[in-house]
Structures are given as structure tokens and as C-alpha cells.
Design an enzyme around this catalytic site. Structure first.
Site, mmCIF file in Angstrom:
data_model
loop_
_atom_site.group_PDB
_atom_site.id
_atom_site.type_symbol
_atom_site.label_atom_id
_atom_site.label_comp_id
_atom_site.label_asym_id
_atom_site.label_seq_id
_atom_site.Cartn_x
_atom_site.Cartn_y
_atom_site.Cartn_z
ATOM 1 N N HIS A 1 -12.862 -3.792 3.780
ATOM 2 C CA HIS A 1 -11.409 -3.997 3.847
ATOM 3 C C HIS A 1 -10.818 -3.493 5.166
ATOM 4 C CE1 HIS A 1 -7.300 -3.853 1.664
ATOM 5 N NE2 HIS A 1 -7.108 -3.766 2.957
ATOM 6 N N HIS B 1 -2.783 1.931 8.575
ATOM 7 C CA HIS B 1 -3.868 1.148 7.956
ATOM 8 C C HIS B 1 -4.071 -0.123 8.760
ATOM 9 C CE1 HIS B 1 -6.275 -1.116 5.159
ATOM 10 N NE2 HIS B 1 -5.299 -1.945 4.856
ATOM 11 N N GLU C 1 0.822 -1.219 0.000
ATOM 12 C CA GLU C 1 0.000 0.000 0.000
ATOM 13 C C GLU C 1 0.856 1.269 0.000
ATOM 14 O OE1 GLU C 1 -2.908 -0.402 -0.741
ATOM 15 O OE2 GLU C 1 -3.673 -2.266 0.135
ATOM 16 N N GLU D 1 -17.306 11.350 23.027
ATOM 17 C CA GLU D 1 -16.054 12.030 22.679
ATOM 18 C C GLU D 1 -15.692 11.935 21.201
ATOM 19 O OE1 GLU D 1 -12.915 11.275 25.444
ATOM 20 O OE2 GLU D 1 -14.018 12.350 26.999
ATOM 21 N N HIS E 1 -7.008 -3.511 9.752
ATOM 22 C CA HIS E 1 -8.207 -4.259 9.385
ATOM 23 C C HIS E 1 -9.119 -4.325 10.610
ATOM 24 C CE1 HIS E 1 -5.989 -6.385 5.798
ATOM 25 N NE2 HIS E 1 -6.097 -5.072 5.661
HETATM 26 O O1 2HA Z 1 -1.867 -7.062 3.411
HETATM 27 O O2 2HA Z 1 -3.471 -4.682 4.478
HETATM 28 O O3 2HA Z 1 -4.238 -3.643 2.196
HETATM 29 C C1 2HA Z 1 -1.584 -5.751 3.644
HETATM 30 C C2 2HA Z 1 -2.820 -4.983 3.505
HETATM 31 C C3 2HA Z 1 -3.237 -4.594 2.152
HETATM 32 ZN ZN ZN Z 2 -5.388 -3.893 4.091
#
Ligand code: 2HA
Ligand code: ZN
Length: 272
Positions: A211, A140, A116, A170, A142
């Protein structure tokens, strides 16, 4: 004292360990990047190698030419970062055009930065310009409950923002600009990076439908804290929906009063 003792590497590793402990990083899921301060680049200089070749980023970030970033490795597991930083993360340098990078430290034995990287760097560029260089972390994850909500709620910024704000008092103080939503797209490329960075012009949070989530922050505490806040509000909402839905909530009048007392601006489009 070695490079692993530097605060920015320890902060990065702690963010990774905390995210893994939250259950947000199954297998190689998720990625983190941090833009080094000039003093940190200077401090790291004795540990940097310049033997690896320049490679195309896959997009262009001209405003970040010459900057250095600490990033997770492609295919590496976030849960392993704290155990072995040098094997799982790397410092990259961008060339002056902002079109190419080279690895200067880390990923012992070979590897590439996160898949990414285009999204991370385009978000960094937008935030660099919007905050006068204050924001340094893009994260990032999940986030389980937020992913679940993207199967149920309309994929609209206004809907997600209002629902998350209502779940914890909050929230509107922590992310007063709201959250943006990217419809499902193929991850890893320039197209999703463009869509995400467009949202980052307005928000510090961009949700990738089905995602996960991207956040931006000044430091690891603020970025991790924002991710935690958004995901916790999502967990509350999932529970509320599972219990049959809201019977009462925070009202638009309440939000306006909160905005006034906490001195934040909450756009009316989220309160309609
Ligand atoms: O595997 O999270 O978006 C890595 C990630 C791809
Ligand atoms: Zn991801």
C-alpha cells in the site's frame, strides 16, 4: 494577507506539491495532516466558521482533545492542493473528548477529511505523547519502490530496517530507530490505525504492506525528508536486486562505528 499566506498552509501545500512531483500520489492516493500551533489557531480565527456539525472520528484520541489540524480532503487529489488549497484541504477542530471533529475551514462546497483520519490522529496522539508535542506532521504516501519491496522481502521490522540502512550510509543516522511494517490490512478504519500507531510508539516510519508508507516529523521538511530518504533507499535496493543482488555492503562492524561517530543508538536486533 489572507489565510493562504500563512506559513503552515504554504508549507503544507509545498509538501503536497513535492510529493506529487515525486510520483507518490496517483489519483487521490496519499494524505497529509498537520497539528496547528496555538498561535496559528489564533491567527486563523477570523477565517474559521462554526456552522458545520460535529462528526464521529471513528476512534478516540483523548490526549488531542481541543486540538486543530490541517488535513487533506477525502477523495481529493494531492496534486491539486497547491493550486487550490481551500478546495482540497480543511482545518478541523477536535472536541474535548477527542471522539468527534468538525470542519472549521476549507473543502469549499462540502466534503470530508481524509479517509485515513483515524490513522493520522492516532499517530499524532502517540507522537504527541512520545515527543512532548514536538511532532506535528503525519504524512502518508504511495511510495513506489517501498511498495514493490513489500512483495519480496519478509514483512519484518528487522529485515526492512537493515536492508534500508544498508542502501545509503545516512539512513541509520536519519532513522536510527528503524522502520516498522504493518501486514496487509483494509485501509481507512480503526484497526489499521491501531496497528500503525502501535508501531509509531517505536518508529517514525510505518510501512503498509502492498500500500504505502506513513511517516511522522516535527515539521514538513523533516517529514518529507524522511519519506524521501526511505523511498530513495528503497529505489536503490530495487535496483540492486534487479542487478542480481548485493556482492558487498555495509557490515555490522561498520554500522557500530557509524553509530559511535554520529552519536546515534542502533539496536543490535537490526545488526544481527
Ligand atoms: O486514497 O491513500 O490510504 C487515499 C489513501 C488511502
Ligand atoms: Zn493510501
Amino acid at each position: 494577507m489572507g489565510i493562504l499566506d500563512f506559513e503552515f498552509i504554504k508549507g503544507f501545500a509545498r509538501c503536497a506539491a513535492d510529493g506529487a512531483a515525486m510520483g507518490w500520489h496517483e489519483r487521490n492516493g496519499g494524505n497529509i495532516s498537520y497539528r496547528l500551533k496555538e498561535a496559528e489557531v489564533a491567527l486563523s480565527a477570523p477565517y474559521l466558521s462554526d456552522v458545520l456539525p460535529w462528526q464521529a472520528i471513528g476512534t478516540e484520541v483523548p490526549h488531542l482533545g481541543g486540538e486543530y489540524f490541517l488535513v487533506t480532503g477525502s477523495g481529493r487529489y494531492i496534486r491539486n492542493v497547491e493550486l487550490d488549497p481551500e478546495g482540497n484541504i480543511c482545518i478541523i477542530e477536535l472536541d474535548e473528548s477527542g471522539e468527534n471533529y468538525r470542519i472549521r475551514w476549507g473543502l469549499r462546497g462540502g466534503g470530508r477529511p481524509t479517509s485515513e483520519l483515524p490513522s493520522h490522529l492516532m499517530n499524532h496522539q502517540v507522537k504527541f505523547l512520545a515527543t512532548g508535542g514536538k511532532h506535528r506532521v503525519i504524512y502518508h504516501a504511495h511510495t513506489t519502490n517501498l511498495i514493490a519491496l513489500t512483495f519480496v522481502l519478509p514483512l519484518k521490522d528487522e529485515v526492512f530496517t537493515r536492508e534500508l540502512w544498508e542502501m545509503m550510509t545516512e539512513c541509520p543516522v536519519v532513522f536510527p530507530q528503524g522502520v516498522g511494517v504493518v501486514h496487509w490490512m483494509v485501509p481507512g478504519g480503526r484497526e489499521i490505525a491501531v496497528a500503525t500507531s502501535k508501531l509509531m510508539e517505536t518508529y517514525d516510519v510505518a510501512i503498509w504492506a502492498h500500500h504505502g508508507t506513513f511517516v511522522s516529523g516535527e515539521d514538513f521538511d523533516l517529514a518529507f525528508g524522511l519519506m524521501h530518504c526511505v523511498e530513495k533507499a528503497s529505489e536503490v535496493l530495487v535496483k540492486v536486486l534487479a542487478m542480481g543482488g548485493k556482492r558487498q555492503s555495509i557490515t555490522p562492524v561498520d554500522f557500530r562505528q557509524l553509530a559511535n561517530d554520529f552519536n546515534v543508538t542502533l539496536e543490535e536486533r537490526f545488526l544481527a
